[in-house]
Scaffold this motif. Structure first.
Motif, PDB file in Angstrom:
ATOM      1  N   VAL A   1       0.834  -1.201   0.000  1.00  0.00           N
ATOM      2  CA  VAL A   1       0.000   0.000   0.000  1.00  0.00           C
ATOM      3  C   VAL A   1       0.871   1.255   0.000  1.00  0.00           C
ATOM      4  CG1 VAL A   1      -1.669   1.339   1.336  1.00  0.00           C
ATOM      5  CG2 VAL A   1      -1.975  -1.123   1.094  1.00  0.00           C
ATOM      6  N   GLU A   2       1.933   1.226   0.797  1.00  0.00           N
ATOM      7  CA  GLU A   2       2.858   2.370   0.831  1.00  0.00           C
ATOM      8  C   GLU A   2       3.749   2.401  -0.408  1.00  0.00           C
ATOM      9  OE1 GLU A   2       4.781   3.249   4.710  1.00  0.00           O
ATOM     10  OE2 GLU A   2       3.722   1.459   5.398  1.00  0.00           O
TER      11      GLU A   2
ATOM     12  N   SER B   1       1.721   5.764  -5.193  1.00  0.00           N
ATOM     13  CA  SER B   1       1.697   6.661  -6.347  1.00  0.00           C
ATOM     14  C   SER B   1       1.370   5.935  -7.654  1.00  0.00           C
ATOM     15  CB  SER B   1       3.056   7.357  -6.497  1.00  0.00           C
ATOM     16  OG  SER B   1       4.084   6.406  -6.712  1.00  0.00           O
ATOM     17  N   VAL B   2       1.010   4.639  -7.539  1.00  0.00           N
ATOM     18  CA  VAL B   2       0.650   3.857  -8.731  1.00  0.00           C
ATOM     19  C   VAL B   2      -0.741   3.280  -8.511  1.00  0.00           C
ATOM     20  CG1 VAL B   2       1.427   2.085 -10.367  1.00  0.00           C
ATOM     21  CG2 VAL B   2       3.094   3.234  -8.891  1.00  0.00           C
ATOM     22  N   PRO B   3      -1.784   4.095  -8.663  1.00  0.00           N
ATOM     23  CA  PRO B   3      -3.148   3.650  -8.365  1.00  0.00           C
ATOM     24  C   PRO B   3      -3.563   2.402  -9.133  1.00  0.00           C
ATOM     25  CG  PRO B   3      -3.101   6.002  -8.889  1.00  0.00           C
ATOM     26  CD  PRO B   3      -1.736   5.488  -9.102  1.00  0.00           C
TER      27      PRO B   3
ATOM     28  N   PHE C   1      -4.099  -5.085  -7.123  1.00  0.00           N
ATOM     29  CA  PHE C   1      -3.966  -5.887  -5.913  1.00  0.00           C
ATOM     30  C   PHE C   1      -5.334  -6.187  -5.307  1.00  0.00           C
ATOM     31  CE2 PHE C   1       0.569  -4.207  -4.967  1.00  0.00           C
ATOM     32  CZ  PHE C   1       1.117  -5.207  -5.745  1.00  0.00           C
ATOM     33  N   SER C   2      -6.189  -5.170  -5.246  1.00  0.00           N
ATOM     34  CA  SER C   2      -7.530  -5.359  -4.677  1.00  0.00           C
ATOM     35  C   SER C   2      -8.347  -6.328  -5.519  1.00  0.00           C
ATOM     36  CB  SER C   2      -8.257  -4.011  -4.585  1.00  0.00           C
ATOM     37  OG  SER C   2      -7.611  -3.159  -3.679  1.00  0.00           O
ATOM     38  N   ARG C   3      -8.264  -6.167  -6.831  1.00  0.00           N
ATOM     39  CA  ARG C   3      -9.017  -7.045  -7.725  1.00  0.00           C
ATOM     40  C   ARG C   3      -8.501  -8.474  -7.654  1.00  0.00           C
ATOM     41  NH1 ARG C   3      -8.157  -4.487 -12.038  1.00  0.00           N
ATOM     42  NH2 ARG C   3      -6.769  -5.917 -13.161  1.00  0.00           N
TER      43      ARG C   3
END
Length: 199
Positions: A52-53, A57-59, A65-67
């Motif tokens: 996450v950190e 800066s790379v949405p 990752f979430s998907r």
């Protein structure tokens, strides 16, 4: 063949791995030893940061990752809800795991905390919430809290985390089949194959 799962409750990927370990144990006939480590401590010791950190800066990567997690839980058919309090500071619940390590309630504790984190969406860095969750699962929450404050429990978590880093661990979920490390929920088939070869 010694098989180990190094885990932190704060990782959704470690939760996914946890749900698959009974199948590995059943197919291989080998019990997988659960080893609590503090993921934040691992990152601090090796100079790493969470995804996450790292990818703030790379949405597009964070969305991937979430998907990916959603795809895995749908593929495996396991219950999961993204915890709205994520990231959760897991120091308290990881000390609880250490406090119960080697007891007949350790496995129940692990199941209880994982479910609270990744199914019931509980804020598992809030002592009041932790206490309610443990009490509902039949634990003596006050006794568990008291154990987590004992110096030897605190030191044991530090020692397990340092030992993990000394073995080359850099995140969670991490697995060992003998001395061979495997990382990530998507490498569990290789972990299982290594156990099968070793037996």
């Amino acid at each position: 063949m010694k098989a180990e799962f190094l885990f932190d409750f704060g990782s959704p990927n470690a939760y996914i791995a946890h749900t698959q370990i009974p199948g590995i144990e059943s197919r291989t006939g080998v019990e997988v030893e659960y080893v609590p480590v503090l993921l934040g401590g691992v990152f601090k010791l090796i100079g790493n940061v969470s995804p996450v950190e790292a990818f703030r800066s790379v949405p597009a990567k964070l969305e991937y990752f979430s998907r990916d997690i959603r795809d895995w839980v749908e593929h495996l058919g396991i219950p999961y809800r993204r915890n709205p309090h994520f990231p959760v500071m897991t120091l308290g619940v990881m000390r609880g795991a250490v406090a119960l390590l080697g007891t007949d309630r350790f496995a129940d504790y692990v199941d209880t905390v994982y479910r609270a984190m990744w199914v019931d969406e509980k804020k598992m860095d809030d002592p009041a919430v932790i206490g309610d969750v443990l009490a509902a699962a039949g634990f003596d929450a006050k006794a568990v809290f008291a154990r987590t404050r004992e110096p030897e429990v605190k030191q044991k978590l530090i020692d397990l985390t340092q030992a993990a880093v000394d073995r080359g661990v850099f995140g969670s979920p991490a697995f060992f089949a003998g001395d061979r490390q495997f990382f990530g929920k998507d490498r569990m088939h290789l972990f299982e194959a290594a156990i099968a070869r070793g037996t």
